[in-house]
Enzyme design. Sequence first.
Site, mmCIF file in Angstrom:
data_model
loop_
_atom_site.group_PDB
_atom_site.id
_atom_site.type_symbol
_atom_site.label_atom_id
_atom_site.label_comp_id
_atom_site.label_asym_id
_atom_site.label_seq_id
_atom_site.Cartn_x
_atom_site.Cartn_y
_atom_site.Cartn_z
ATOM 1 N N CYS A 2 0.838 -1.188 0.000
ATOM 2 C CA CYS A 2 0.000 0.000 0.000
ATOM 3 C C CYS A 2 0.880 1.248 0.000
ATOM 4 C CB CYS A 2 -0.944 0.107 1.191
ATOM 5 S SG CYS A 2 -1.954 -1.337 1.462
ATOM 6 N N ARG A 27 3.236 0.241 -5.244
ATOM 7 C CA ARG A 27 3.109 -0.470 -3.968
ATOM 8 C C ARG A 27 1.793 -1.236 -3.851
ATOM 9 N NH1 ARG A 27 6.759 1.395 -0.273
ATOM 10 N NH2 ARG A 27 5.505 0.574 1.417
ATOM 11 N N TRP A 73 -3.031 -2.526 -1.605
ATOM 12 C CA TRP A 73 -2.761 -3.914 -1.988
ATOM 13 C C TRP A 73 -3.418 -4.746 -0.894
ATOM 14 C CZ3 TRP A 73 -0.491 -8.396 -0.166
ATOM 15 C CH2 TRP A 73 -0.149 -9.356 -1.121
ATOM 16 N N ASN A 99 -0.900 1.402 6.122
ATOM 17 C CA ASN A 99 -0.123 0.429 5.347
ATOM 18 C C ASN A 99 0.471 -0.549 6.352
ATOM 19 O OD1 ASN A 99 1.733 -0.924 3.729
ATOM 20 N ND2 ASN A 99 3.242 0.704 3.877
ATOM 21 N N GLY A 100 0.106 -1.820 6.233
ATOM 22 C CA GLY A 100 0.618 -2.818 7.181
ATOM 23 C C GLY A 100 -0.478 -3.776 7.583
ATOM 24 N N GLU A 485 15.693 -16.159 -13.141
ATOM 25 C CA GLU A 485 15.238 -14.771 -13.279
ATOM 26 C C GLU A 485 14.454 -14.584 -14.585
ATOM 27 O OE1 GLU A 485 14.888 -12.439 -11.318
ATOM 28 O OE2 GLU A 485 14.779 -10.615 -12.487
ATOM 29 N N LYS A 489 10.618 -13.326 -14.742
ATOM 30 C CA LYS A 489 10.189 -12.142 -15.514
ATOM 31 C C LYS A 489 8.994 -12.490 -16.387
ATOM 32 C CE LYS A 489 11.587 -9.641 -13.749
ATOM 33 N NZ LYS A 489 12.393 -9.647 -12.603
ATOM 34 N N GLU A 492 5.753 -13.257 -14.221
ATOM 35 C CA GLU A 492 5.140 -12.171 -13.450
ATOM 36 C C GLU A 492 4.475 -11.108 -14.315
ATOM 37 O OE1 GLU A 492 7.894 -10.297 -10.679
ATOM 38 O OE2 GLU A 492 9.416 -10.063 -12.205
ATOM 39 N N HIS A 508 15.423 -34.711 -14.643
ATOM 40 C CA HIS A 508 14.763 -35.274 -13.469
ATOM 41 C C HIS A 508 13.341 -34.746 -13.306
ATOM 42 C CE1 HIS A 508 18.537 -37.096 -12.430
ATOM 43 N NE2 HIS A 508 19.128 -35.925 -12.639
ATOM 44 N N LYS A 607 5.456 -3.961 -5.635
ATOM 45 C CA LYS A 607 6.914 -3.817 -5.707
ATOM 46 C C LYS A 607 7.562 -3.922 -4.339
ATOM 47 C CE LYS A 607 10.469 -1.893 -8.216
ATOM 48 N NZ LYS A 607 10.803 -3.195 -8.784
HETATM 49 C C1 G6P Z 1 8.461 -8.184 -4.899
HETATM 50 C C2 G6P Z 1 8.839 -7.481 -6.180
HETATM 51 C C3 G6P Z 1 10.078 -8.120 -6.774
HETATM 52 C C4 G6P Z 1 11.209 -8.129 -5.764
HETATM 53 C C5 G6P Z 1 10.793 -8.777 -4.447
HETATM 54 C C6 G6P Z 1 11.821 -8.531 -3.359
HETATM 55 O O1 G6P Z 1 8.027 -9.469 -5.176
HETATM 56 O O2 G6P Z 1 7.762 -7.529 -7.098
HETATM 57 O O3 G6P Z 1 10.478 -7.400 -7.919
HETATM 58 O O4 G6P Z 1 12.294 -8.823 -6.294
HETATM 59 O O5 G6P Z 1 9.569 -8.213 -3.993
HETATM 60 O O6 G6P Z 1 11.856 -7.165 -3.081
HETATM 61 P P1 G6P Z 1 13.112 -6.359 -2.578
HETATM 62 O O7 G6P Z 1 12.653 -4.938 -2.558
HETATM 63 O O8 G6P Z 1 13.401 -6.881 -1.195
HETATM 64 O O9 G6P Z 1 14.230 -6.591 -3.503
#
Ligand code: G6P
Length: 612
Positions: A2, A27, A73, A99-100, A485, A489, A492, A508, A607
């Site tokens: 949030c 957020r 969120w 937020n929390g 990674e 990508k 997501e 496996h 994020k």
């Molecule tokens: C969320 C974001 C990712 C990020 C992860 C860890 O899932 O969408 O992009 O890698 O959090 O976040 P941080 O800020 O700790 O790297």
Amino acid sequence: MCGIVGYIGDKEAYPIIIKGLHRLEYRGYDSAGVALLNGSLNVYKCKGKVSDLETFAKEKDKKGNIGIGHTRWATHGEPNDVNAHPHCSQSGDIVLIHNGIIENYAPIKQELKKRSYVFKSETDTEVLVNLIEDIKKNESVSLFEAVRIALNQVVGAYAIVVFEKSNPDELIAAKKGSPLVIGVGEKEFFIGSDATPIVEYTKNVIYLEDEEIAVLKRSGEIKIKTIKNKAKTPYIEELEMKLDTLEKGGFPHFMLKEIYEQPRSIKDSMRGRLNATKGTVNLGGIADYEKAFVNAKRIIIIGCGTSWHAGLVAEYLFEDLARIPVEVEYASEFRYRNPVIHEDDVVIAISQSGETADTLAAIELAKSKGATIIGICNVVGSSIPRATHAGSYTHAGPEIGVASTKAFTAQITILTLMALQIAQAKGTLSRTKFHELINELNVIPEKVQAVLERNKEIEAIAKIYKDARNALYLGRGYTFPVALEGALKLKEISYIHAEGYPAAEMKHGPIALIDENMPVFVIATQGTSYEKVVSNIQEVKARKGKIIAVVTEGDTVVKGLADYTIEVPQADEHLVPLIAVIPLQLLSYHVAVMRGCNVDQPRNLAKSVTVE
Ligand code: G6P
């Protein structure tokens, strides 16, 4: 998660709040709302994005020079109009954004229900605002005092901003576990979950500490106390953030802009730290802790999401270059596993946002057992750098796209510098290899640029596979984390199911999925595992899988086998992740755009994950 924004001063609050909410939309973006006071208290909120809120509020009275706003969120209660913030107390006098998570909201709610409070929403936030009202009434105290008493009763995380209808001259803000920044102007205050809503109005900011409450007065006065009633002196810091880093700058999406920024952001991560002419590496932030690294029997790396993937690359780097055993842990697992932590362990916490709740909790746990904690974060002044003993900022600049790109390469850059610095201090790397690697690292930005120039080719491949239902990503050694990674990508932002695997492990399990419709993305760059990866490609081809391979310029063997190849410049294999990930970022981006997905704000994601 949030995003929260607040304003008190002479200006109209609504435009400041809306602009701030757009900046904080990374957020959370399932509902949004504002509360403005102008004689009457007007609260507008609705399901959807901040732009939906703007449409909803278009014809409404938006006057007022005190106000708060929220982009959500969802944690408690589905995203809908009623659960959206701000939430008002039962009498309608007090209004609050949060937020929390208030973990003990259920017993408090039961108690308040007995006292005839009726709840409209399913949120923990409405419980908190009514608790504040209840205390204020029963104990005949000020709003500030009621907030303070209430916060002593709640368990969980919060960043809140609250004000009351009867007092247009005061905003109250408090935090624990979730971030909150106060911008200090000329007789005006700005509040944000981070500094992005504030930066264009003032460079003077106060980062509120956990369990602190601030009262911000229209007169320009600010008072800070702890929730235990101890007065604190406000500490004003100067913001370094630049406004243009928060705009798309001509790109259609932040993600694409951030992918293209990587030659510069990698350079910024190295600036002042790597000197190729002199042949030195110096991360000043860890200088005092070099000994702890040298004496460490083990390094534990913690992170989540993409940051965890950067940690996996570092496992190879530290073991290979500095000969220190490394364990890479998901912060969320580590914190609850009763892990064995020794005083001579060095824990590296990696986080773009510096706010991830699980990473923060894992740090506190490791710290309590006496380990040395080193942070690698992007957001300056965020919670994680303040919780660690030392560390290095990545200096990649604000990353707005929810899918992390430039933060990942910046994290790997810092981790490479760190491994080199420690290897040199330990004497585990020959001078020749050390110089070779720093010279190579120095020119990585140009190599990244060369990959970006292949964007059109990558877009054409994206077009061929945009309708795939599944995808497999394979890599080996240093490129295994890149495969993870790449898969992350794709899934997501385009919602295609994708898995990353060590190429040899494919046998496996995932091999059972391969048929003529399955795209298999293989990172087959030159390096110690090259021949082995070639054999893995043969295994996929034998089952009619489609191979899209990232190869080193000039490769002929894989080119002869793969359906499509993307060339990247030759690089030492220690540094290959920095360039091999670029085509995978671009590929996911184009697939997502072609599928009509919201690239910068993919569904259900946020994020900054400030809830566990
Ligand atoms: C969320 C974001 C990712 C990020 C992860 C860890 O899932 O969408 O992009 O890698 O959090 O976040 P941080 O800020 O700790 O790297």
